[in-house]
Design an enzyme around this catalytic site. Structure first.
Site, PDB file in Angstrom:
ATOM      1  N   TYR A  15      -2.299  13.363 -28.855  1.00 22.73           N
ATOM      2  CA  TYR A  15      -3.823  13.218 -29.085  1.00 22.73           C
ATOM      3  C   TYR A  15      -4.292  11.827 -28.864  1.00 22.73           C
ATOM      4  O   TYR A  15      -5.199  11.501 -28.288  1.00 22.73           O
ATOM      5  CB  TYR A  15      -4.321  13.532 -30.473  1.00 22.73           C
ATOM      6  CG  TYR A  15      -5.616  13.027 -30.849  1.00 22.73           C
ATOM      7  CD1 TYR A  15      -6.766  13.505 -30.382  1.00 22.73           C
ATOM      8  CD2 TYR A  15      -5.665  11.830 -31.826  1.00 22.73           C
ATOM      9  CE1 TYR A  15      -8.101  13.152 -30.714  1.00 22.73           C
ATOM     10  CE2 TYR A  15      -7.024  11.355 -31.908  1.00 22.73           C
ATOM     11  CZ  TYR A  15      -8.224  11.721 -31.367  1.00 22.73           C
ATOM     12  OH  TYR A  15      -9.313  11.239 -31.835  1.00 22.73           O
ATOM     13  N   GLY A  45      -9.213   2.122 -31.222  1.00 16.07           N
ATOM     14  CA  GLY A  45      -9.938   1.500 -32.463  1.00 16.07           C
ATOM     15  C   GLY A  45     -11.422   1.135 -32.054  1.00 16.07           C
ATOM     16  O   GLY A  45     -11.698   0.332 -30.842  1.00 16.07           O
ATOM     17  N   ASN A  50      -0.234  -3.666 -33.949  1.00 16.96           N
ATOM     18  CA  ASN A  50      -0.413  -2.179 -33.954  1.00 16.96           C
ATOM     19  C   ASN A  50       0.511  -1.595 -34.816  1.00 16.96           C
ATOM     20  O   ASN A  50       1.680  -1.828 -34.403  1.00 16.96           O
ATOM     21  CB  ASN A  50      -0.713  -1.711 -32.576  1.00 16.96           C
ATOM     22  CG  ASN A  50      -0.764  -0.162 -32.497  1.00 16.96           C
ATOM     23  OD1 ASN A  50      -0.319   0.393 -31.539  1.00 16.96           O
ATOM     24  ND2 ASN A  50      -1.323   0.640 -33.545  1.00 16.96           N
ATOM     25  N   GLY A  51       0.122  -0.668 -35.734  1.00 18.93           N
ATOM     26  CA  GLY A  51       1.113  -0.145 -36.460  1.00 18.93           C
ATOM     27  C   GLY A  51       1.142  -0.449 -37.791  1.00 18.93           C
ATOM     28  O   GLY A  51       0.319  -1.390 -38.279  1.00 18.93           O
TER      29      GLY A  51
HETATM   30  P1  AMP Z   1     -10.808  18.080 -38.159  1.00 22.28           P
HETATM   31  O1  AMP Z   1     -12.307  18.504 -37.962  1.00 22.28           O
HETATM   32  O2  AMP Z   1     -10.792  17.331 -39.163  1.00 22.28           O
HETATM   33  O3  AMP Z   1      -9.909  19.131 -38.165  1.00 22.28           O
HETATM   34  O4  AMP Z   1     -10.553  17.209 -36.907  1.00 22.28           O
HETATM   35  C1  AMP Z   1      -9.703  17.685 -35.920  1.00 22.28           C
HETATM   36  C2  AMP Z   1     -10.270  16.952 -34.655  1.00 22.28           C
HETATM   37  O5  AMP Z   1      -9.992  15.629 -34.784  1.00 22.28           O
HETATM   38  C3  AMP Z   1      -9.357  17.399 -33.404  1.00 22.28           C
HETATM   39  O6  AMP Z   1     -10.244  17.929 -32.277  1.00 22.28           O
HETATM   40  C4  AMP Z   1      -8.494  16.235 -32.908  1.00 22.28           C
HETATM   41  O7  AMP Z   1      -8.654  15.954 -31.676  1.00 22.28           O
HETATM   42  C5  AMP Z   1      -9.208  15.078 -33.461  1.00 22.28           C
HETATM   43  N1  AMP Z   1      -8.165  14.422 -34.366  1.00 22.28           N
HETATM   44  C6  AMP Z   1      -6.963  14.453 -34.689  1.00 22.28           C
HETATM   45  N2  AMP Z   1      -6.293  13.260 -35.445  1.00 22.28           N
HETATM   46  C7  AMP Z   1      -7.299  12.219 -35.370  1.00 22.28           C
HETATM   47  C8  AMP Z   1      -7.356  10.881 -35.601  1.00 22.28           C
HETATM   48  N3  AMP Z   1      -6.331  10.370 -36.254  1.00 22.28           N
HETATM   49  N4  AMP Z   1      -8.385  10.170 -35.456  1.00 22.28           N
HETATM   50  C9  AMP Z   1      -9.443  10.910 -35.234  1.00 22.28           C
HETATM   51  N5  AMP Z   1      -9.517  12.157 -34.411  1.00 22.28           N
HETATM   52  C10 AMP Z   1      -8.366  12.859 -34.618  1.00 22.28           C
END
Ligand code: AMP
Length: 492
Positions: free
Chosen positions: A268, A53, A127-128
Site C-alpha cells: 500500500y 506524509g 523515517n521509521g
Molecule cells: P478503512 O476504511 O479504515 O478500512 O481503511 C481502509 C483503506 O485505507 C484502504 O483502502 C487502504 O488503502 C487505506 N489504508 C491502509 N492503511 C493505511 C494507512 N496506514 N494510512 C492511510 N490509509 C491506509
C-alpha cells in the site's frame, strides 16, 4: 535477536504509551550533497514523496558555513515557494515530509530536527519508529535533558549531542547504537551528508546521482522526478558518509537476525512507480492480485479497483480471472487525507467525498471490488453501499493482503487493535458488517509465497503478529506536550 508476539497486556501498555508519545509517524526523507540547486532538488524530491506524509514538511540546507531552515504545516507545494526556497542556500540539504493521525499536530514536530552541538551543527530527517524511545527519553530527562518535541526521533538528536566521539558520523553511530526499531534517516552536518538504515532495514532508503551530486531518498520515484540516476539501495545496517563529493560506507551495527523490510510498503504505502530493493511496486501488487484471484475466485461481470491503491491488484485479479476490468469507482483527487479527521463521523463523510460509483454501468451487474487492505472497514462498507444504491446486483470484495490484525510499531500508521476490524471479527462477520455478498482476503501463505520473488526478508507483523524487534518497556509514557502552542484564532 529474539522474536516474540506481544501479549494483549503488553500491546495495551504500548498503545497507552503511544497515545502520549508520538510513535506514529509516516514519513519520507530526501538528502542532497554537492548540487548548486540543493534546496530546489530537495523540494522536488519531497514533492514526489508527498504520499508518505501530508501533515508537515521541512528543509535544512548548508553552504558549509551557515545553515538555513524552513519548515511548515501542510503540503510541500503549500509550504514552499520561490522566495523561501531561494533563501535555503548552499550545495547540501536534507528534507522531510511527515504525517501523523493520532500524534500531536504541531509545527514543533515538523522535521528536519536541527541542533548546534559542540561537534558542530546537525540536522536530521528520520523515517521509521523507534521502539525504545520512551525509556531513553525518560533516562535523558532524568539527567536534565530538555526535549522540545513529542517525537521519538528527537532522542537521536539528544544522544548524538551527548556523544563524545570525535566525528559527526561516529557520534551518529554512537546514538543509533542505542536505539531500537526502524530508522531510515539522513543527517546534514556543515560539510557532510550521512544516511543510515537500521539493521533490519524496515523502511526503504535509496541512493542516486545527479550531475555529479549525491541524492538520498526514501523511494526511487523521487529520483525519477529530479532526473537522478539510481545508484543502489542503502543496505540494512549501512551508514553512508558523503563528504567533499566522496562516498564512504560503514557497517557499524551488529547484524540483525533477519532482514525485515516492511511488506506493507509494497502492498500500500510506497508509490507504484517506485522500485523497492530493485523490485517494482506496481508489478508486485499485480502479482498479489493474480494470487488473490487464484485463491478466492468469484463469478462476476466486472472487477472494480478501489482507487488508487487497489488499482494494480485489481488489474492482476482481472487478468488472472479473465474478467473485464472496469473503473466503476471514481476518486476525487482534490480531497486531501489531512482533511479527514480521526472522528468516526467525519471519516464516513470523507469516504463519500472521496469516492463515487459510475452509476451508468452498474445496474444489474455482479461486481467484485478489489482493495489493498481493510483497516477499520469504513471505506469498504460505504463503497459497497454506494454500489448497491447504484443498482449492482451482487457486490463482492477481495483484499490483496491478509487481514490486518496488529498495529505497526515500525512506522506505518495503523490504529490500535480495538479499531482493527480483522482483529475483532471473523472474515464472515466482516463480510456482513461491510454488507458484501462475499469477502475474501489473500492468505498469509499467499502473500509470503508471492514475496519470495522479492528475495529478501520481510516484516509482515501487522498480518502475522510476528514482530521482528521486541518492544522495550512499553508502559509509563513520558509527560509530554505540557505547553500547547496557541494560534491567533485560539487566543481570540
Ligand atoms: P478503512 O476504511 O479504515 O478500512 O481503511 C481502509 C483503506 O485505507 C484502504 O483502502 C487502504 O488503502 C487505506 N489504508 C491502509 N492503511 C493505511 C494507512 N496506514 N494510512 C492511510 N490509509 C491506509
Amino acid at each position: 535477536m529474539s522474536r516474540r508476539l506481544l501479549s494483549e497486556a503488553e500491546e495495551r501498555e504500548l498503545l497507552e504509551a503511544r497515545r502520549g508519545d508520538q510513535f506514529h509517524d509516516e514519513c519520507g526523507v530526501v538528502g542532497v550533497h554537492g548540487h548548486p540547486d540543493a534546496a530546489n532538488i530537495t523540494y522536488l524530491g519531497l514533492y514526489a514523496l508527498q504520499h508518505r506524509g501530508q501533515e508537515s514538511c521541512g528543509i535544512v540546507s548548508s553552504n558549509g558555513h551557515e545553515q538555513f531552515v524552513y519548515r511548515g504545516m501542510g503540503l510541500v507545494s503549500d509550504v514552499f515557494n520561490e522566495k523561501n526556497l531561494a533563501r535555503l542556500g548552499g550545495r547540501h540539504a536534507v528534507g522531510h515530509v511527515r504525517y501523523s493521525t493520532s500524534g500531536e499536530t504541531s509545527l514543533r514536530n515538523a522535521q528536519p530536527f536541527y541542533a548546534t552541538t559542540d561537534g558542530g551543527p546537525v540536522a536530521i530527517a528520520h523515517n521509521g519508529n523507534l521502539v525504545n524511545a520512551a525509556p531513553i527519553r525518560r533516562e535523558l530527562e532524568g539527567r536534565g535533558a530538555i526535549f522540545s518535541t513529542t517525537s521519538d526521533s528527537e532522542v537521536i538528536v539528544h544522544l548524538l549531542a551527548r556523544s563524545r566521539e570525535p566525528t559527526p558520523e561516529e557520534r551518529l553511530i554512537d546514538a543509533l547504537s542505542r536505539v531500537k526499531g526502524a530508522f531510515s534517516l539522513v543527517m546534514l552536518t556543515d560539510d557532510a551528508l550521512i544516511a543510515a538504515r537500521d539493521p533490519n532495514g524496515f523502511r526503504p532508503l535509496t541512493l542516486g546521482r545527479l550531475d555529479g551530486a549525491w541524492i538520498v531518498a526514501s523511494e526511487t520515484c523521487a529520483l525519477d522526478l529530479i532526473g537522478a540516476e539510481y545508484e543502489r539501495d542503502i543496505e540494512p545496517g549501512e551508514v553512508v558518509v558523503i563528504r567533499r563529493g566522496r562516498m564512504r560506507t560503514l557497517r557499524p551495527f551488529a547484524p540483525a537476525a533477519r532482514e525485515a523490510f516492511c511488506v506493507f510498503e509494497y502492498i500500500y504505502f510506497a508509490r507504484p512507480d517506485s522500485n523497492l530493493r530493485r523490485h517494482n511496486v506496481y508489478a508486485f501488487r499485480k502479482e498479489l492480485g493474480r494470487c488473490l484471484a487464484r485463491e478466492r475466485p468469484v463469478a462476476v461481470d466486472m472487477v472494480v479497483p478501489v482507487l488508487d491503491s487497489g488499482a494494480a491488484a485489481a488489474m492482476g485479479f482481472a487478468e488472472e480471472a479473465g474478467i473485464p476490468y472496469e473503473m466503476a469507482l471514481i476518486r476525487n483527487h482534490y480531497v486531501q487525507r489531512t482533511f479527514i479527521q480521526p472522528a468516526q463521523s467525519l471519516r464516513n463523510l470523507g469516504v463519500r467525498l472521496k469516492h463515487n460509483p459510475v452509476h451508468g454501468i452498474l445496474p444489474g451487474k455482479r461486481v467484485v471490488l478489489v482493495d489493498d487492505s481493510i483497516v477499520r472497514g469504513t471505506t469498504l462498507s460505504k463503497i459497497v453501499q454506494m454500489f448497491r444504491s447504484a443498482g449492482a446486483r451482487e457486490v463482492h470484495v477481495r483484499v490483496s493482503a491478509p487481514p490486518t490484525i496488529g498495529p505497526c510499531h515500525y512506522g506505518i500508521d495503523t490504529p490500535t487493535r480495538d479499531e482493527l476490524i480483522a482483529y475483532n471479527y471473523s472474515v464472515d462477520e466482516i463480510s456482513s458488517q461491510i454488507g458484501a455478498d462475499s469477502l475474501g482476503y489473500l492468505s498469509l501463505e499467499g502473500l509470503r509465497a508471492t514475496a519470495e520473488s522479492l528475495k529478501g526478508g520481510m516484516c509482515d507483523a501487522c498480518f502475522s503478529g510476528d514482530y521482528p524487534v521486541p518492544i522495550d518497556n512499553p508502559g509509563s509514557a513520558p509527560q509530554l506536550a505540557l505547553f500547547r502552542e496557541v494560534d491567533e484564532d485560539d487566543a481570540r
